[in-house]
Design a protein around this motif. Structure first.
Motif, PDB file in Angstrom:
ATOM      1  N   ASN A  52      27.050  90.862  82.376  1.00  0.00           N
ATOM      2  CA  ASN A  52      27.622  91.355  83.643  1.00  0.00           C
ATOM      3  C   ASN A  52      26.322  92.957  83.238  1.00  0.00           C
ATOM      4  N   ARG A  56      24.441  93.347  86.860  1.00  0.00           N
ATOM      5  CA  ARG A  56      24.638  93.533  87.688  1.00  0.00           C
ATOM      6  C   ARG A  56      22.765  94.515  87.901  1.00  0.00           C
ATOM      7  N   GLN A  61      28.101  90.425  89.415  1.00  0.00           N
ATOM      8  CA  GLN A  61      28.570  90.059  87.805  1.00  0.00           C
ATOM      9  C   GLN A  61      29.935  88.706  87.830  1.00  0.00           C
TER      10      GLN A  61
END
Length: 897
Positions: A52, A56, A61
């Motif tokens: 993630n 991001r 995610q």
């Protein structure tokens, strides 16, 4: 795939296209093996947070790691984000084969980066296999987050661990040895943050007994200020006996990338550490050289007086013991010292090369400990040793000769004293005063026979005197006793001569009054006396000791003995004639009833004595035969020893010469990589070492020759001394030649010279070494430089000659030529570079503080600088400030501390 249960076995695998090795992976693993639940929980959380942190950046995610990657879309997106490269366009369908195709594209891309995936297939990822998915993500983390970490020539896991150890070393209660239990108390993570951002954590307030608080502090600070997401749970780490190693490595690698900006200071510290390590190593080598040189010179100093002690022993046994002690010195004590001397020269050359490579001043040993001093002392030892061996052998020959002469003197003296025992008394008698005419005439004839006997013994007396004189000339230890006995016999001989003359005069005066004499007695006496003297001489010769050194000399004695035996029939005829005279006297006496004295009035020699001596001669002849045959057998055995030694020496001597020539030619003609040249020399060395048993066998044969007292060998021109000197020179030559190649390798590696450059230097040197003596003369060197593009004036050429030929010998060696060319072409560490490195650590201040040194350098090298670095006295001076500029220039000999 990577077996993420065994990170200790993970290494780098070779990437396609010549990249650095990435990691080793097992060929297969047990697909049914289950993850530890605690580890699986930690990996899920850590790997999800790590993914993630990159996803991001693209505005997305994942929530469930094994579910969200099943269609392959986010997996491909993750690879594009972390690599910065575009992957093939994904398939848009939602069917199973579309998902498998997308996952395969991602896996193909991973494989293209040099990662070998074992047992990971797209079907397992599409099916949501947790174990396979975690293994795949760990492979991606290793390749894109950990592989490129490099610290001091180590990389990946080892490099990351070394970086953590270096950064946390100054902190109390922190000892990073692995990526699991070393991080459980949270202090290591806090130490990493404090080392780079001391403003974020007050490390002094942390407690080792509060691991959960420490871990949460680190997690919160990292997420808030360092943009590192929270990937772990403090309670999971603390409550797990051995936290998951991959989860810890993944999280710690984020800190490494976050603090990459501190690399400049670390690089500067590494440069200083490298320079100081070189200096410390050189100082250690200097101390070892001084110690070895002192010990070797002390051994030579103790050994030379022992070899110079030429006090001769008085017995053969004592001198042979001295010879045995000398052999023990040659076999046991000296060979290790020869090796030490060779190793000392190699160590000295290696040290000077390292100093020259690192631009340090040349090493000057203490007074009297130069290599030339050791060579001079060794030469003195060799000269004394050679003289000592020659003296030992000469003394043994002398004692052998003395023993022979002393025994010969005793035999001849005993024979003479036995003969002269009662002669003085007989000559002093005045029996002729009351004798009849016949008796007087008999006395006169008897005296004439005695004079003949006396003359016959003159040779024996001269031999005795000559032997005594030779014993004195050879310093016989009992010369005084010999001289006393010889003088006594000479005095007695002179007195016998005087008494003989007086008795003759008396008998001649009486002879005129006496007319009758028995002619037969007279004839017996005249013939018996020389025959008796011949028999005594024969017995003396047959019992005479002899000493020979060759088969020819023994054969000469045998021939002489055979000639003597050829005269025995004639002597037997004479014996029979003499005994015939005696028998005739007895016959006449018996025939005419004459009363005879038992003893011949004209001679002291009786028929019985002649018979006894003749029997003795016949008994001694076969004994002499046996002694000569035994000596002949011994000389034949000695001849076999000579031939056996010569057959080996005539092979070993040329072999050593050939190997010396081969090594000499190879040192000039070798080409190709230096490592290949070194391997070739090692092959030579292996052949030479393997040949050592032949030398030892020859030593054994030589010892047998010396024990047999053989002093010459006409079958060979090689002596054991020649072989020893040649062997030691061969060992020294191969060691020196290998040291030259090692020196060239050190020079090449340290100066960054390529193998092609080194080959070019060697080719140029060999071309202009016109006399092929491993050295260019001045004109040849000038021509070589001109051929390489140098524009030389007289002043510039003179400057270069002072560098390559500082002693003015007129010859430039290959090592000097290489040193000059490397100085012209290679880049080295300089004092200015070290000063610049210290300035980085000091934050551009002209001085550096003790705390800064201890924080940026390892403890040992930090203390080394503090002990040697002078106080700073320039502008802006502070208490405890140290002058790193003066210290750096002193390292390279540009100034004095």
């Amino acid at each position: 795939m990577v077996d993420y249960h065994a990170t200790n076995n993970q290494h780098q695998q070779s990437a396609p296209g010549g990249g650095q090795p990435y990691m080793e992976q097992p060929d297969e693993w047990d697909r049914d093996l289950l993850l530890d639940p605690a580890w699986e929980r930690q990996q899920r959380k850590t790997f999800t947070a790590w993914c993630n942190s990159h996803l991001r950046k693209s505005g997305t995610q994942i929530n469930n790691i094994e579910e969200d990657f099943r269609d392959g879309l986010k997996l491909m997106l993750l690879l594009e984000v972390i690599s910065g490269e575009r992957l093939p366009k994904p398939d848009k369908g939602k069917m199973r084969f579309h998902k498998i195709a997308n996952v395969n594209k991602a896996l193909d891309y991973i494989c293209s980066k040099g990662v070998k995936l074992v047992s990971i297939g797209a079907e397992e990822i599409v099916d949501g296999n947790c174990k396979m998915t975690l293994g795949m993500i760990w492979t991606i983390i290793l390749r894109f987050a950990i592989q490129d970490i490099s610290v001091e020539e180590t990389s990946a896991k080892e490099g990351l661990l070394l970086w953590c150890q270096r950064k946390t070393a100054p902190y109390r209660n922190v000892n990073v040895q692995n990526f699991h239990i070393s991080w459980k108390d949270g202090l290591a993570l806090c130490a990493l943050i404090h080392r780079h951002r001391p403003d974020l954590i007050d490390y002094s307030k942390l407690r080792k007994d509060d691991p959960v608080g420490n871990l949460n502090t680190a997690f919160e600070v990292a997420e808030k200020y360092l943009d590192i997401p929270k990937m772990l749970d403090a309670e999971d780490i603390v409550n797990t006996p051995k936290p998951d190693e991959k989860a810890i490595m993944t999280y710690v690698s984020c800190f490494y990338h976050a603090f990459a900006g501190a690399e400049q200071a670390e690089t500067a510290a590494n440069r200083i550490c490298k320079v100081l390590a070189v200096n410390q190593e050189n100082e250690k080598l200097m101390e070892e050289y001084e110690k070895l040189a002192s010990e070797l010179l002390e051994w030579i100093r103790r050994t030379i007086p022992w070899l110079e002690n030429r006090v001769a022993e008085q017995t053969m046994r004592a001198m042979q013991q001295k010879l045995e002690d000398f052999r023990g010195y040659r076999r046991i004590h000296k060979p290790p010292k020869v090796q030490e001397k060779c190793q000392l020269e190699i160590s000295f050359n290696t040290l000077q090369t390292k100093l020259r490579i690192s631009s340090r001043p040349a090493f000057m040993p203490s007074e009297g400990k130069m290599v030339s001093d050791i060579a001079s002392a060794w030469q003195s030892l060799e000269q004394v040793e050679k003289g000592y061996e020659e003296w030992l052998l000469n003394e043994i020959r002398r004692l052998e000769r003395l023993d022979h002469l002393a025994e010969k003197f005793r035999q001849k003296a005993n024979t003479h004293e036995s003969w002269a025992y009662d002669k003085e008394q007989i000559l002093s008698q005045k029996d002729y005063e009351s004798a009849s005419l016949t008796e007087v005439r008999a006395m006169l004839r008897k005296h004439e026979a005695f004079e003949s006997d006396l003359a016959a013994h003159q040779d024996r007396m001269e031999q005795i005197a000559a032997i005594a004189q030779e014993l004195n000339e050879l310093n016989y230890h009992a010369a005084a006793e010999v001289n006393e006995r010889c003088q006594k016999m000479c005095d007695q001989w002179d007195k016998l001569g005087t008494l003989t003359q007086k008795r003759r005069e008396a008998l001649e005066r009486t002879e005129k009054l006496l007319e009758t004499i028995d002619q037969l007695y007279l004839e017996f006496a005249k013939r018996a006396a020389p025959f008796n003297n011949w028999m005594e001489g024969a017995m003396e010769d047959l019992q005479d000791m002899f000493i020979v050194h060759t088969v020819e000399e023994t054969q000469s004695l045998i021939s002489a003995h055979e000639q003597f035996k050829a005269t025995l029939p004639e002597a037997d005829s004479e014996r029979q004639a003499i005994l015939g005279i005696h028998n005739e006297v007895q016959k006449i006496a018996q025939s005419y009833g004459v009363s005879l004295s038992i003893i011949n009035p004209y001679s002291t020699i009786s028929a019985e004595e002649i018979r006894a001596k003749w029997d003795k001669v016949k008994q001694l002849v076969p004994q002499r035969d046996q002694a000569l045959q035994e000596e002949a057998a011994r000389q034949h055995s000695n001849e076999r020893l000579r031939r056996q030694f010569a057959s080996q020496a005539n092979v070993i001597g040329p072999w050593i010469q050939n190997k010396m020539q081969e090594i000499g030619h190879s040192s000039v003609e070798m080409s190709g990589p230096l490592e290949d040249q070194m391997n070739q020399l090692k092959q030579y060395e292996h052949v030479i070492v393997a040949y050592k048993p032949n030398i030892d066998k020859l030593e054994g044969d030589h010892q047998m020759i010396q024990e047999s007292l053989i002093f010459d060998n006409k079958h060979t021109n090689y002596t054991m001394e020649h072989i020893r000197v040649g062997w030691e020179l061969l060992l020294t030559t191969i060691a020196r030649t290998m040291n030259e190649i090692e020196t060239q390798i050190l020079t090449r590696d340290a100066k960054g010279i390529s193998q092609e450059q080194m080959n070019e230097f060697r080719s140029s040197f060999n071309h202009f070494d016109r006399k092929k003596k491993s050295g260019m003369e001045t004109d040849d060197f000038r021509a070589c430089l001109i051929s390489m593009g140098y524009d030389l004036g007289e002043v510039e050429f003179a400057r270069i000659m002072t560098l390559v030929d500082p002693n003015g010998t007129g010859v430039v060696s290959f090592q000097s030529f290489i040193d000059f060319m490397t100085r012209e072409t290679a880049d080295t560490d300089t004092a200015d570079q070290v000063v610049a490195s210290f300035r980085i650590l000091a934050a551009d201040k002209p001085y550096i503080l003790v705390d800064e040194l201890r924080r940026e350098l390892p403890p040992e090298q930090a203390e080394y600088c503090i002990m040697r670095m002078p106080a700073y006295t320039g502008p802006g001076q502070q208490p405890g400030a140290l002058d790193y500029t003066c210290f750096s220039t002193a390292l390279y000999g540009e100034s004095d501390l």
